[in-house]
Design a protein around this motif. Structure first.
Motif, mmCIF file in Angstrom:
data_model
loop_
_atom_site.group_PDB
_atom_site.id
_atom_site.type_symbol
_atom_site.label_atom_id
_atom_site.label_comp_id
_atom_site.label_asym_id
_atom_site.label_seq_id
_atom_site.Cartn_x
_atom_site.Cartn_y
_atom_site.Cartn_z
ATOM 1 N N VAL A 134 0.839 -1.203 0.000
ATOM 2 C CA VAL A 134 0.000 0.000 0.000
ATOM 3 C C VAL A 134 0.872 1.250 0.000
ATOM 4 O O VAL A 134 0.630 2.196 -0.748
ATOM 5 N N ALA A 135 1.912 1.239 0.831
ATOM 6 C CA ALA A 135 2.818 2.393 0.885
ATOM 7 C C ALA A 135 3.499 2.609 -0.464
ATOM 8 O O ALA A 135 3.629 3.747 -0.932
ATOM 9 N N TYR A 136 3.929 1.526 -1.099
ATOM 10 C CA TYR A 136 4.565 1.619 -2.407
ATOM 11 C C TYR A 136 3.580 2.164 -3.444
ATOM 12 O O TYR A 136 3.922 3.046 -4.235
ATOM 13 N N ALA A 137 2.374 1.658 -3.432
ATOM 14 C CA ALA A 137 1.371 2.113 -4.393
ATOM 15 C C ALA A 137 1.098 3.606 -4.226
ATOM 16 O O ALA A 137 1.005 4.346 -5.208
ATOM 17 N N GLU A 138 0.974 4.044 -2.981
ATOM 18 C CA GLU A 138 0.728 5.465 -2.731
ATOM 19 C C GLU A 138 1.900 6.318 -3.220
ATOM 20 O O GLU A 138 1.702 7.371 -3.824
ATOM 21 N N ARG A 139 3.099 5.856 -2.953
ATOM 22 C CA ARG A 139 4.293 6.626 -3.339
ATOM 23 C C ARG A 139 4.425 6.707 -4.856
ATOM 24 O O ARG A 139 4.688 7.768 -5.407
ATOM 25 N N THR A 140 4.244 5.586 -5.548
ATOM 26 C CA THR A 140 4.368 5.604 -7.003
ATOM 27 C C THR A 140 3.248 6.447 -7.630
ATOM 28 O O THR A 140 3.481 7.144 -8.609
ATOM 29 N N ALA A 166 1.853 9.038 -6.211
ATOM 30 C CA ALA A 166 2.226 10.429 -5.955
ATOM 31 C C ALA A 166 3.308 10.908 -6.921
ATOM 32 O O ALA A 166 3.365 12.082 -7.274
ATOM 33 N N LEU A 167 4.166 9.993 -7.351
ATOM 34 C CA LEU A 167 5.228 10.327 -8.297
ATOM 35 C C LEU A 167 4.737 10.354 -9.741
ATOM 36 O O LEU A 167 5.480 10.701 -10.652
ATOM 37 N N GLY A 168 3.488 9.945 -9.946
ATOM 38 C CA GLY A 168 2.921 9.939 -11.290
ATOM 39 C C GLY A 168 3.356 8.752 -12.131
ATOM 40 O O GLY A 168 3.273 8.790 -13.356
ATOM 41 N N PRO A 172 2.862 5.275 -13.803
ATOM 42 C CA PRO A 172 1.710 4.445 -14.191
ATOM 43 C C PRO A 172 1.763 3.073 -13.499
ATOM 44 O O PRO A 172 2.854 2.551 -13.225
ATOM 45 N N PRO A 173 0.601 2.478 -13.217
ATOM 46 C CA PRO A 173 0.556 1.180 -12.539
ATOM 47 C C PRO A 173 1.398 0.106 -13.233
ATOM 48 O O PRO A 173 2.070 -0.684 -12.562
ATOM 49 N N GLU A 174 1.384 0.074 -14.554
ATOM 50 C CA GLU A 174 2.146 -0.944 -15.278
ATOM 51 C C GLU A 174 3.645 -0.802 -14.997
ATOM 52 O O GLU A 174 4.353 -1.797 -14.816
ATOM 53 N N THR A 175 4.120 0.433 -14.948
ATOM 54 C CA THR A 175 5.531 0.684 -14.674
ATOM 55 C C THR A 175 5.863 0.327 -13.221
ATOM 56 O O THR A 175 6.910 -0.273 -12.947
ATOM 57 N N ALA A 176 4.969 0.677 -12.301
ATOM 58 C CA ALA A 176 5.180 0.360 -10.891
ATOM 59 C C ALA A 176 5.280 -1.155 -10.689
ATOM 60 O O ALA A 176 6.149 -1.637 -9.950
ATOM 61 N N LEU A 177 4.408 -1.898 -11.367
ATOM 62 C CA LEU A 177 4.456 -3.363 -11.264
ATOM 63 C C LEU A 177 5.748 -3.918 -11.863
ATOM 64 O O LEU A 177 6.344 -4.848 -11.319
ATOM 65 N N ALA A 178 6.172 -3.355 -12.971
ATOM 66 C CA ALA A 178 7.427 -3.804 -13.592
ATOM 67 C C ALA A 178 8.607 -3.555 -12.664
ATOM 68 O O ALA A 178 9.518 -4.387 -12.571
ATOM 69 N N LEU A 179 8.591 -2.440 -11.951
ATOM 70 C CA LEU A 179 9.663 -2.136 -10.995
ATOM 71 C C LEU A 179 9.694 -3.161 -9.867
ATOM 72 O O LEU A 179 10.769 -3.611 -9.452
ATOM 73 N N VAL A 180 8.516 -3.538 -9.391
ATOM 74 C CA VAL A 180 8.440 -4.536 -8.313
ATOM 75 C C VAL A 180 8.943 -5.887 -8.811
ATOM 76 O O VAL A 180 9.732 -6.561 -8.139
ATOM 77 N N LYS A 181 8.508 -6.289 -9.994
ATOM 78 C CA LYS A 181 8.950 -7.577 -10.545
ATOM 79 C C LYS A 181 10.463 -7.607 -10.701
ATOM 80 O O LYS A 181 11.114 -8.608 -10.406
ATOM 81 N N ALA A 182 11.027 -6.511 -11.181
ATOM 82 C CA ALA A 182 12.483 -6.442 -11.352
ATOM 83 C C ALA A 182 13.185 -6.523 -10.005
ATOM 84 O O ALA A 182 14.201 -7.203 -9.856
ATOM 85 N N ALA A 183 12.627 -5.844 -8.989
ATOM 86 C CA ALA A 183 13.236 -5.871 -7.664
ATOM 87 C C ALA A 183 13.160 -7.257 -7.042
ATOM 88 O O ALA A 183 14.122 -7.720 -6.416
ATOM 89 N N LEU A 184 12.049 -7.959 -7.245
ATOM 90 C CA LEU A 184 11.909 -9.307 -6.701
ATOM 91 C C LEU A 184 12.812 -10.313 -7.404
ATOM 92 O O LEU A 184 13.302 -11.263 -6.791
ATOM 93 N N ALA A 185 13.050 -10.088 -8.662
ATOM 94 C CA ALA A 185 13.917 -10.978 -9.429
ATOM 95 C C ALA A 185 15.381 -10.749 -9.124
ATOM 96 O O ALA A 185 16.200 -11.648 -9.303
#
Length: 118
Positions: free
Chosen positions: A92-98, A100-102, A104-117
């Motif tokens: 939730v905190a990550y979603a709010e921050r991304t 606020a930074l403008g 897009p959800p698709e980019t935010a998800l890609a960032l998470v996937k890259a970080a998890l990998a």
């Protein structure tokens, strides 16, 4: 129960209630099996409409953090006190921050996937 609603927050009141209950459970303040106040009583205590608190309870139930037992009330589940709640709060905190930074959800998800990998 220690819940304060910030009327000036961009976060809707139902979500403030939901998050606070989830945090209290994750921190061990509300143990598994703890009975939550009835919707109408908590709503009156917080100065909110009953539907606002009911929505928070429904979302907590959908996430598996509380269980409604009819007339027996709504209780905190064992799942609410585990790491899944902490992970949900981080998400939730990550979603709010991304947001606020403008970003897009698709980019935010890609960032998470890259970080998890990574």
């Amino acid at each position: 129960m220690d819940i304060t609603i910030d009327p000036y927050s961009p976060t809707p009141p139902y979500d403030q209630v939901r998050r606070r209950i989830a945090t209290l459970a994750a921190d061990g303040v509300l143990a598994a099996g703890t009975k939550l106040p009835p919707v109408r009583i908590l709503a009156a205590d917080l100065g909110l409409a009953a539907n606002t608190v009911a929505r928070a309870y429904r979302e907590l139930e959908a996430a598996g953090l509380v269980e409604t037992r009819g007339r027996a009330g709504t209780v905190i589940t064992a799942r609410a006190t585990g790491t899944s709640v902490q992970a949900q709060a981080a998400a939730v905190a990550y979603a709010e921050r991304t947001r606020a930074l403008g970003i897009p959800p698709e980019t935010a998800l890609a960032l998470v996937k890259a970080a998890l990998a990574g």
